[in-house]
Design an enzyme around this catalytic site. Structure first.
Site, PDB file in Angstrom:
ATOM      1  N   SER A  29      70.039  79.596 144.665  1.00  0.00           N
ATOM      2  CA  SER A  29      69.087  79.031 145.833  1.00  0.00           C
ATOM      3  C   SER A  29      69.302  78.395 147.295  1.00  0.00           C
ATOM      4  O   SER A  29      69.996  77.498 147.180  1.00  0.00           O
ATOM      5  CB  SER A  29      68.086  77.973 145.060  1.00  0.00           C
ATOM      6  OG  SER A  29      67.252  77.309 145.974  1.00  0.00           O
ATOM      7  N   ASP A  41      62.383  87.644 148.110  1.00  0.00           N
ATOM      8  CA  ASP A  41      61.180  87.603 148.468  1.00  0.00           C
ATOM      9  C   ASP A  41      60.419  88.997 148.647  1.00  0.00           C
ATOM     10  O   ASP A  41      59.291  88.988 148.846  1.00  0.00           O
ATOM     11  CB  ASP A  41      61.084  86.788 149.934  1.00  0.00           C
ATOM     12  CG  ASP A  41      61.392  85.249 149.777  1.00  0.00           C
ATOM     13  OD1 ASP A  41      61.262  84.591 148.704  1.00  0.00           O
ATOM     14  OD2 ASP A  41      61.700  84.694 150.763  1.00  0.00           O
ATOM     15  N   ARG A  45      52.855  86.895 149.373  1.00  0.00           N
ATOM     16  CA  ARG A  45      53.425  88.224 149.245  1.00  0.00           C
ATOM     17  C   ARG A  45      52.765  89.191 148.358  1.00  0.00           C
ATOM     18  O   ARG A  45      52.825  90.278 148.440  1.00  0.00           O
ATOM     19  CB  ARG A  45      54.903  87.772 148.871  1.00  0.00           C
ATOM     20  CG  ARG A  45      55.549  87.074 150.170  1.00  0.00           C
ATOM     21  CD  ARG A  45      57.197  87.252 150.063  1.00  0.00           C
ATOM     22  NE  ARG A  45      57.782  86.251 150.953  1.00  0.00           N
ATOM     23  CZ  ARG A  45      57.868  86.243 152.074  1.00  0.00           C
ATOM     24  NH1 ARG A  45      57.363  87.197 153.164  1.00  0.00           N
ATOM     25  NH2 ARG A  45      58.282  85.097 152.768  1.00  0.00           N
TER      26      ARG A  45
HETATM   27  C1  S3P Z   1      64.295  80.376 151.454  1.00  0.00           C
HETATM   28  C2  S3P Z   1      65.019  80.489 150.005  1.00  0.00           C
HETATM   29  C3  S3P Z   1      64.307  81.171 149.009  1.00  0.00           C
HETATM   30  C4  S3P Z   1      63.138  81.981 149.490  1.00  0.00           C
HETATM   31  C5  S3P Z   1      62.356  81.427 150.423  1.00  0.00           C
HETATM   32  C6  S3P Z   1      62.925  80.816 151.549  1.00  0.00           C
HETATM   33  C7  S3P Z   1      64.979  79.480 152.772  1.00  0.00           C
HETATM   34  O1  S3P Z   1      63.944  80.340 147.985  1.00  0.00           O
HETATM   35  O2  S3P Z   1      62.506  82.498 148.483  1.00  0.00           O
HETATM   36  O3  S3P Z   1      61.104  82.216 150.810  1.00  0.00           O
HETATM   37  O4  S3P Z   1      64.451  79.428 153.571  1.00  0.00           O
HETATM   38  O5  S3P Z   1      65.998  79.023 152.266  1.00  0.00           O
HETATM   39  P1  S3P Z   1      65.151  79.801 147.015  1.00  0.00           P
HETATM   40  O6  S3P Z   1      66.099  79.051 147.668  1.00  0.00           O
HETATM   41  O7  S3P Z   1      64.099  78.913 146.318  1.00  0.00           O
HETATM   42  O8  S3P Z   1      65.438  80.948 146.378  1.00  0.00           O
END
Ligand code: S3P
Length: 749
Positions: free
Chosen positions: A480, A628, A700
């Site tokens: 993440s 995403d 989305r």
């Molecule tokens: C993001 C990280 C992702 C993504 C989100 C934006 C970011 O989430 O799904 O739309 O900007 O760091 P996760 O870190 O929970 O996977």
């Protein structure tokens, strides 16, 4: 005399309006026109007013006093007190003497505290049948001749029921207002009076004062002759009814004095700044005010974002067919837009951002930093200028920071705020309030932060200030970027080296952008580390187009014969290109050109042409790189030959919706064999049919099903597409420009 309209569906028995001013007579007229009462009675002491009201069709029956009708009234009848604020106590006294407690009573006064005090004095307690109300629909016009049947349409009516207001009475009043088109909400009495003092009462007094001041000048004729549009707009409300505003000033004395004191101190500071030629002060005030005005005019007002009882739901109906062709640029990258505001705010100096995404999520971040005292100009066509306050320059916000739908805002901010000296509460909408925050609260607690969450580690998050943070080496339990970024941002405030180790590569915009601000971050394989206590230096940031938004049109072209699309200036950071890799593996023709690096981020133009797609087993290492984009990739899978299998993607279950289930359900509705598994999905390519699918309030999901319309046999209706504004404002316009046919429909919630 006009005919009595035939009663359609009365919601009240008798509607008795005492006082036929603008509000009272407009309500009577609206109710009478729509047949909302079996009889509309108007009470006024002036017979000329009553004659006019009858003649104009405002009321069925004129009376000069409540006594003349009181004995006929009982349960289901509604008395509306529509007299000036200071006359309300006298009318309440009559109500007390003449009406049974079965008769519902409401009023329309602009001040609610004084009505409650009067009611308690007259009755000795707060009467069960009293439901105070305030329609926010006045105008500078007054009297029965100004009556307008649609005066309340789409206007707010605030009800301030007290603890003992009877449920049936509240419902009756609410129903009548809703039936005349108003948006009804409830508020605490004191809050109502304070909010209205600031937003309605003060502007009226400013307008009266301005006109009075200019009118008393010696050359007043000349002055008014040259007074132009601004003066006219600003002073329109000075033509309002003086009795009404005298009453409001006296009835809401305390709240008005408090806000008058604030504005007078602001005025006196402005006077000194003008006197001493303090340009910075003036620029600060004017910029802050202009931006706040633009901002609140848009959608980000927290009150506007929080859904009201009758907020409209936006649904799409997508007509099947069409091809995707064109040369377009989609809006700016959401992840980078968030980070540009965060890092620009804690940098030293002025950061200029271009290409900023003006979507609700990144605007929520922007507004949060304004709430912490950062001056931010714009956004103006993607340009934002942030007057950085340095690592320790943020100020305590006066209220919780509302982050709407945005998980990125909440998770990154929690890290950045854990090292501040002040307490701050982070809140969000219904979807965000259900999302897991323990994943950030836990490592932050390890660093010494004190954070409270709601049960289950959900928002709101209360972050306590004044705690010294210690560095940690954090091994992320899940891939993440939000968690990684949160820990690194907290690391800026910790003494020593903080590091993160991730199980798979995730987007590294935080690391790249920190370096762009001159802050050293070492990336070594899966490890990223930085040392706290440095400083960020303001910079320029060019935010490229968001590959996550581009993905919708990439798939549009990939699934539709005859398609050929070029997407300009798209961010192609290697940690984000899973969608390109997966589509290529399925057979799509994708060419990158004009490849360059802008501000530390790779950017390219992407051309996608249709070619037949085959189902694949998606390599697990692509999951974080396309995290995403799966909703729309599932649409590509539905249009491919054979089976597509996704595994290792359990994170999709905790996004804005459970994206595995939301997509599986929708695809099945459209006739596709799609089976969800614990950590992914199996999709058999086939023919998309038609039907109604739900977005589950997830931007989305909504956009993915819109794209499916290109290859469906019949119309696809998508319920609840409002949240597309969080990441992709202008989606429908761009989609239409490349060849989709989307009808946008609204529906009362
Ligand atoms: C993001 C990280 C992702 C993504 C989100 C934006 C970011 O989430 O799904 O739309 O900007 O760091 P996760 O870190 O929970 O996977």
């Amino acid at each position: 005399m006009l005919q009595t309209p035939k009663t359609r569906q009365p919601v009240v028995n008798r509607l008795v309006v005492i006082g036929l001013g603008l509000i009272g007579s407009s309500l009577a007229l609206a109710a009478r026109n729509a047949g909302l009462a079996t009889e509309v009675v108007g009470i006024s002491r002036r017979s000329s007013t009553l004659d006019l009201a009858v003649e104009m069709g405002v009321i069925d029956r004129p009376e000069q006093s409540l006594a003349a009708i009181a004995s006929e009234l009982g349960a289901g009848d509604l008395v509306v007190i529509g007299v000036p604020t200071l006359t309300v106590p006298a009318i309440l006294k009559e109500c007390f003497e003449l009406l049974s407690n079965q008769v519902t009573i409401t009023d329309v006064a602009s001040v609610k505290g004084s009505v409650m005090v009067a009611a308690e004095e007259v009755y000795g307690h707060l009467p069960v049948q009293l439901v105070p109300g305030h329609p926010i629909a006045g105008s500078e016009k007054s009297g029965v001749t100004a009556a307008k049947a649609d005066l309340f349409k789409d206007h707010r009516v605030i009800l301030t029921p007290h603890a003992d207001s009877g449920e049936a009475h509240v419902q009756l009043v609410e129903k009548l207002w809703q039936k005349v088109g108003a948006v009804v909400s409830c508020m605490d009495i004191q809050e109502h009076d304070e909010v209205l003092a600031a937003t309605s009462h003060l502007p009226h007094f400013l307008a009266y004062s301005l006109v009075d001041t200019l009118a008393s000048m010696r050359d007043n004729r000349e002055i008014f002759r040259y007074a132009a549009g601004g003066f006219r707009d600003f002073t329109r409300i000075a033509a309002s009814d003086p009795i009404m505003w005298r009453d409001i000033a006296l009835a809401n004395r305390e709240a008005i004095l408090s806000v008058l004191d604030q504005i007078m101190s602001n005025f006196s500071e402005m006077r000194s700044a003008i006197d001493s030629g303090d340009e910075t002060y003036l620029m600060d005030v004017f910029t802050r005010a202009r931006d706040a005005r633009n901002h609140f005019g848009q959608s980000i007002d927290p009150k506007a974002l929080q859904k009201t009882m009758s907020e409209k739901i936006i649904n799409y109906k997508v007509t099947p067919g069409g091809a995707a062709r064109g040369d377009i640029r989609v809006p700016g990258d959401k992840s980078m837009s968030h980070r540009s505001i965060m890092l620009g705010s804690i940098a030293e100096g002025m950061t200029e951002v271009t290409g900023f995404l003006e979507g609700e999520d990144s605007l929520a971040t922007l507004q949060a930093f304004r709430g912490m005292g950062v001056i931010i100009e714009g956004p103006d066509q993607g340009r934002v200028v942030i007057h950085g306050v340095g690592l320790h320059g943020l100020k305590a916000p006066t209220k919780p920071l509302y982050l709407g739908n945005s998980g990125t805002s909440m998770r990154l901010l929690s890290g950045l705020l854990a090292g501040q000296t002040f307490d701050v509460e982070l809140t969000g909408d219904e979807s965000l309030s259900g999302r897991p925050m323990a994943r950030v609260a836990d490592p932050l607690a390890e660093m010494g932060a004190v954070i409270e969450t709601a049960p289950g580690g959900r928002p709101p998050m209360l972050i306590k200030g004044g705690n010294k943070l210690k560095p940690i080496d954090y091994v992320l339990p899940m891939a993440s970027a939000q968690v990684k970024s949160c820990v690194l941002l907290a690391g800026l405030y910790a003494e020593g080296e903080t590091s993160t180790i991730e199980p798979a590569p995730t987007r590294d915009h935080s690391e790249r952008m920190l370096r762009g601000f001159g802050y050293s971050v070492v990336s070594d394989g899966s490890k990223a580390s930085l040392s706290g206590g440095g400083s960020l230096t303001a910079t320029r940031i060019d935010v490229p187009a968001d590959i996550s938004s581009a993905a919708f049109f990439m798939v549009a072209a990939a699934i539709t014969p005859g398609s050929d699309i070029t997407l300009r200036h798209v961010g192609v950071n290697p940690t984000r290109v899973g969608v390109i890799n997966i589509l290529r593996q399925m057979g799509t023709s994708i060419e990158l050109s004009n490849e360059k690096e802008v501000g530390g981020e790779p950017v390219a133009d992407i051309r996608i042409r249709y070619a037949e797609l085959n189902g694949i087993v998606i390599p697990e290492d692509q999951v974080p790189l396309a995290i995403d984009e799966f909703p729309v990739l599932f649409v590509a899978a539905a249009c491919a030959t054979g089976e597509t299998v996704l595994t290792g993607a359990e994170e999709l279950r905790v996004k804005e919706s459970d994206r595995i289930q939301s997509m599986a359900d929708g695809l099945v509705t459209l006739g596709i064999d799609a089976q969800s598994t614990a950590d992914g999905i199996r999709i058999q390519g086939g023919q998309l049919g038609s039907g109604t699918v739900h977005s589950h309030d997830d931007h989305r999901i909504a956009m993915a099903f819109a794209i499916a319309g290109l290859r469906s046999q019949g119309e696809i209706e998508i319920i609840e597409c409002n949240n597309i504004a969080t990441s992709f404002p202008g989606f429908v316009d761009l989609a239409t420009a490349i060849g989709l046919t989307i009808n946008v429909e609204t529906q009362e919630s």
